[in-house]
Design an enzyme around this catalytic site. Structure first.
Site, short mmCIF file in Angstrom:
data_model
loop_
_atom_site.label_atom_id
_atom_site.label_comp_id
_atom_site.label_asym_id
_atom_site.label_seq_id
_atom_site.Cartn_x
_atom_site.Cartn_y
_atom_site.Cartn_z
N ARG A 15 2.18 13.23 10.72
CA ARG A 15 3.23 13.78 11.88
C ARG A 15 4.62 12.90 11.89
O ARG A 15 4.71 12.13 10.91
CB ARG A 15 2.62 13.72 13.02
N ASP A 36 -2.59 9.21 5.80
CA ASP A 36 -2.70 8.75 7.21
C ASP A 36 -3.97 8.30 7.64
O ASP A 36 -4.73 8.22 6.85
CB ASP A 36 -1.96 10.04 8.17
N ASP A 61 -5.59 3.87 5.67
CA ASP A 61 -5.24 2.82 6.89
C ASP A 61 -4.51 1.66 5.94
O ASP A 61 -5.00 0.97 5.10
CB ASP A 61 -6.31 2.16 7.25
N VAL A 62 -2.97 1.78 6.13
CA VAL A 62 -2.29 0.77 5.53
C VAL A 62 -2.55 -0.62 5.52
O VAL A 62 -2.15 -1.42 4.43
CB VAL A 62 -0.84 1.14 5.68
N ASN A 88 5.90 4.20 5.52
CA ASN A 88 6.41 4.94 6.63
C ASN A 88 5.44 4.35 7.98
O ASN A 88 6.03 4.49 9.05
CB ASN A 88 6.73 6.37 6.56
N TYR A 153 6.63 -6.08 16.98
CA TYR A 153 7.43 -4.93 16.26
C TYR A 153 8.65 -5.42 15.75
O TYR A 153 8.91 -5.02 14.45
CB TYR A 153 7.61 -3.86 17.34
N LYS A 157 9.40 -5.75 11.60
CA LYS A 157 10.64 -4.89 10.97
C LYS A 157 11.43 -5.66 10.44
O LYS A 157 12.34 -5.35 9.35
CB LYS A 157 11.04 -3.74 12.08
N THR A 188 9.97 11.30 18.12
CA THR A 188 8.44 11.55 17.69
C THR A 188 7.53 11.14 18.83
O THR A 188 7.81 10.46 19.55
CB THR A 188 8.43 10.70 16.28
N1 LIG Z 1 10.53 7.12 16.67
C1 LIG Z 1 11.52 6.09 16.61
O1 LIG Z 1 12.27 6.06 17.47
C2 LIG Z 1 11.61 5.18 15.44
C3 LIG Z 1 12.60 4.18 15.37
C4 LIG Z 1 12.51 3.32 14.20
C5 LIG Z 1 11.70 3.26 13.31
N2 LIG Z 1 10.53 4.10 13.30
C6 LIG Z 1 9.71 3.65 12.46
O2 LIG Z 1 9.40 5.08 11.59
C7 LIG Z 1 8.07 5.10 11.14
C8 LIG Z 1 7.50 6.43 11.54
O3 LIG Z 1 7.39 6.74 13.01
P1 LIG Z 1 7.49 7.96 13.92
O4 LIG Z 1 8.60 7.80 14.70
O5 LIG Z 1 7.26 9.13 12.78
O6 LIG Z 1 6.04 7.83 14.67
P2 LIG Z 1 4.75 8.58 14.89
O7 LIG Z 1 3.89 7.79 15.43
O8 LIG Z 1 4.94 10.00 14.90
O9 LIG Z 1 4.19 8.43 13.28
C9 LIG Z 1 3.56 7.15 12.61
C10 LIG Z 1 2.29 7.82 11.57
O10 LIG Z 1 1.83 6.44 11.40
C11 LIG Z 1 0.48 6.50 11.57
N3 LIG Z 1 -0.34 5.31 11.21
C12 LIG Z 1 -0.41 4.46 12.51
N4 LIG Z 1 -1.29 3.40 12.25
C13 LIG Z 1 -1.52 3.67 10.99
C14 LIG Z 1 -2.49 3.04 9.81
N5 LIG Z 1 -2.80 1.80 10.19
N6 LIG Z 1 -2.49 3.30 8.66
C15 LIG Z 1 -1.74 4.55 8.25
N7 LIG Z 1 -1.08 5.44 9.07
C16 LIG Z 1 -0.94 4.83 10.43
C17 LIG Z 1 0.25 7.54 12.69
O11 LIG Z 1 -1.25 8.20 12.38
C18 LIG Z 1 1.40 8.31 12.63
O12 LIG Z 1 1.05 9.75 11.90
C19 LIG Z 1 7.38 4.03 11.76
O13 LIG Z 1 7.17 3.00 10.71
C20 LIG Z 1 8.29 3.34 13.01
O14 LIG Z 1 7.86 2.22 13.17
C21 LIG Z 1 10.46 4.73 14.49
#
Ligand SMILES: NC(=O)c1ccc[n+]([C@@H]2O[C@H](COP(=O)([O-])OP(=O)(O)OC[C@H]3O[C@@H](n4cnc5c(N)ncnc54)[C@H](O)[C@@H]3O)[C@@H](O)[C@H]2O)c1
Length: 252
Positions: A15, A36, A61-62, A88, A153, A157, A188
C-alpha cells in the site's frame, strides 16, 4: 519504457508509496517483486499488476535477516538477478523522548534502519553479478531535521541517510548507485496507523510552499527516476519530495 529489463524488489509495497512505486515500475516495463507483511493486500496488488510476467508477491518482514535471504532467492528464481531495490518499508511511533520505551525505540529502528541495512546487504551479490543496479532508500524530511515526538523515527531516518552515502562509496565500483529520498507529508495511511485512528493530514499542506500535501505518486515518480538510467550519474545523493517543507526554517 524507462525501466525496460529492470528487476526490482520493493519493500512495504502492499500500500501507500511502495504500492504507487510498484504500479509506476510495471507501467515502465520493470518486473517487480512486491514484498510486505500485509500478505492479502500485497497478493491483490501483484494479481492486479500481472502475475505471469510483471509482478509477484513475497512475504518479507524487513527486520528479519532470514526472510531477506528467502525473498532475494525467490526474486532471483522468479525474475533473475535484482537490479533495483527500493527500501521503502517503514513505521512511525509518536511519543515524547522521556516517555519512549526501549521496546518502541528498538521496534522502529529494527524496521526502518536495520531493515534498510539488511536489504542493501542482501542484494549486493545479485546486483554485482547483474553488472550494476540502483538502490533507493526511503528516508524522510525527518532524516534532514529533527521532529519533536519522533525520536526513534528521526534517528532511524538520519541513519538511512548516512548509510546511503557509505553504500554509495563502497558499491560505485560495481556499478551500483545508492540514493536517499526524503518525502515530506504524503497522503498515506502511515500517520493514522501510528495514532490508531484515521487522520486527515491534508491541513498540514497549508504550511509548505506548494500549499498541499504530497500524493504517493509524487514520491513514486522520483523513485522511478532514481531506479532508471535517467539518473545514471546520481549516487550518494539526497532527493527531497516535500513541497518545499525544508526550503525554509523555523524562524521564517
Ligand atoms: N507518509 C508520509 O508522510 C511519509 C513521509 C516521509 C517518509 N515516509 C516514508 O515512506 C515510506 C512508505 O510509507 P507510506 O507513507 O507509504 O506508509 P504506509 O504505512 O502506507 O506504508 C508502509 C508499508 O510498510 C509496511 N511495513 C511495516 N512494517 C513492515 C515490516 N516489518 N516489514 C515489511 N513491511 C513493513 C506496511 O505494511 C506498509 O505497507 C516509509 O519508509 C515512511 O517512513 C512517509
Amino acid at each position: 519504457m524507462r525501466l525496460d529489463g529492470k528487476i526490482a524488489l520493493i519493500t512495504g509495497a502492499a500500500r501507500g508509496q511502495g504500492a504507487a512505486a510498484a504500479r509506476r515500475f510495471v507501467e515502465e516495463g520493470a518486473r517487480v517483486m512486491i514484498t510486505d507483511v500485509l500478505d492479502d493486500q500485497g497478493k491483490e496488488l501483484a494479481a492486479e499488476l500481472g502475475p505471469e510476467f510483471n509482478a509477484a508477491y513475497c512475504h518479507l518482514d524487513v527486520s528479519n535477516e532470514d526472510e531477506w535471504a528467502e525473498a532475494v532467492a525467490f526474486t532471483i528464481s522468479t525474475f533473475g538477478d535484482i537490479t533495483v531495490l527500493v527500501n521503502n518499508a517503514g513505521i512511525l511511533h509518536f511519543s515524547a523522548l522521556a516517555d519512549t520505551t526501549l521496546a518502541d525505540y528498538q521496534r522502529v529502528v529494527g524496521i526502518n534502519q536495520v531493515g534498510t541495512f539488511l536489504g542493501m546487504r542482501a542484494v549486493v551479490e545479485s546486483m554485482t553479478r547483474a553488472g550494476g543496479g540502483s538502490i533507493v532508500n526511503v528516508s524522510s524530511v525527518e532524516g534532514l531535521g529533527g521532529m519533536p515526538y519522533l525520536v526513534a523515527y528521526t534517528a532511524s531516518k538520519f541513519a538511512i541517510r548516512g548509510m546511503t552515502k557509505v553504500a554509495a562509496m563502497e558499491l560505485g565500483q560495481h556499478g551500483i548507485r545508492v540514493n536517499s529520498v526524503h518525502p515530506g507529508a504524503i497522503n498515506t495511511p502511515m500517520v493514522g496507523e501510528a495514532l490508531g485512528r484515521p487522520v486527515d493530514i491534508t491541513p498540514i499542506g497549508k504550511k509548505v510552499a506548494l500549499r498541499r500535501v504530497g500524493q504517493p505518486d509524487d514520491v513514486a515518480n522520483v523513485v522511478l527516476f532514481l531506479a532508471s538510467d535517467d539518473s545514471a550519474y546520481c549516487t550518494g545523493a539526497e532527493f527531497t519530495v516535500d513541497g518545499g517543507a525544508t526550503a525554509t526554517h523555523a524562524l521564517s
